[in-house]
Structures are given as structure tokens and as C-alpha cells.
Design a protein around this motif. Structure first.
Motif, PDB file in Angstrom:
ATOM      1  N   GLN A  19       0.846  -1.186   0.000  1.00 53.77           N
ATOM      2  CA  GLN A  19       0.000   0.000   0.000  1.00 53.77           C
ATOM      3  C   GLN A  19       0.885   1.240   0.000  1.00 53.77           C
ATOM      4  N   ILE A  20       0.703   2.106  -0.968  1.00 50.25           N
ATOM      5  CA  ILE A  20       1.469   3.330  -1.062  1.00 50.25           C
ATOM      6  C   ILE A  20       0.804   4.410  -0.220  1.00 50.25           C
ATOM      7  N   MET A  21       1.593   5.094   0.607  1.00 51.92           N
ATOM      8  CA  MET A  21       1.064   6.157   1.446  1.00 51.92           C
ATOM      9  C   MET A  21       0.792   7.413   0.623  1.00 51.92           C
ATOM     10  N   THR A  22      -0.264   8.066   0.936  1.00 54.52           N
ATOM     11  CA  THR A  22      -0.540   9.357   0.303  1.00 54.52           C
ATOM     12  C   THR A  22       0.227  10.436   1.067  1.00 54.52           C
ATOM     13  N   GLU A  23       0.359  11.599   0.469  1.00 54.88           N
ATOM     14  CA  GLU A  23       1.043  12.713   1.132  1.00 54.88           C
ATOM     15  C   GLU A  23       0.367  13.053   2.460  1.00 54.88           C
ATOM     16  N   GLU A  24      -0.962  12.948   2.516  1.00 56.90           N
ATOM     17  CA  GLU A  24      -1.694  13.280   3.733  1.00 56.90           C
ATOM     18  C   GLU A  24      -1.403  12.276   4.852  1.00 56.90           C
ATOM     19  N   GLU A  25      -1.144  11.016   4.495  1.00 56.19           N
ATOM     20  CA  GLU A  25      -0.871   9.984   5.493  1.00 56.19           C
ATOM     21  C   GLU A  25       0.574  10.006   5.987  1.00 56.19           C
TER      22      GLU A  25
END
Length: 61
Positions: A19-25
Motif C-alpha cells: 500500500q502506497i502512502m498518500t502525502e496526507e498519510e
């Protein structure tokens, strides 16, 4: 757990998706001007091994 169930569970573990993290995460803030890169983009990695004891040039402790 039966042998068949064990095999299925092992295969499921091997084929997990990343799972790739989003900038917000992303909780890790970088200093201004820095950016995230893959490790292989900035260095060369290798795996080690045990040196042969037959080689006289191997450093010992």
C-alpha cells in the motif's frame, strides 16, 4: 491447521500488495528542498556473506 490450509496461508502472505502512502498519510516531514527517493536511486546495495577462513587476508577480531 491442515497442510492445505497452511499452504494457502503461506501463499497469501507472499502475494500481499504494498500500500502506497498518500502525502496526507505521511507523518514524516522532510526539510525544505529534500525529497523522498527509492534507496536504489542513491546507492548500490548488496548482501553480505561469511568470508572464507582459508583466506589469509581476512581480518580477524
Amino acid at each position: 491447521m491442515s497442510k492445505d490450509q497452511y499452504i494457502v496461508a503461506s501463499l497469501e502472505k507472499r502475494h500481499r500488495t504494498i500500500q502506497i502512502m498518500t502525502e496526507e498519510e505521511n507523518i514524516n516531514q522532510l526539510p525544505e528542498g529534500w525529497k523522498w527517493v527509492k534507496l536504489g536511486e542513491v546507492c548500490h546495495t548488496t548482501s553480505g556473506g561469511t568470508p572464507s577462513r582459508r583466506e589469509p587476508n581476512v581480518m580477524t577480531i
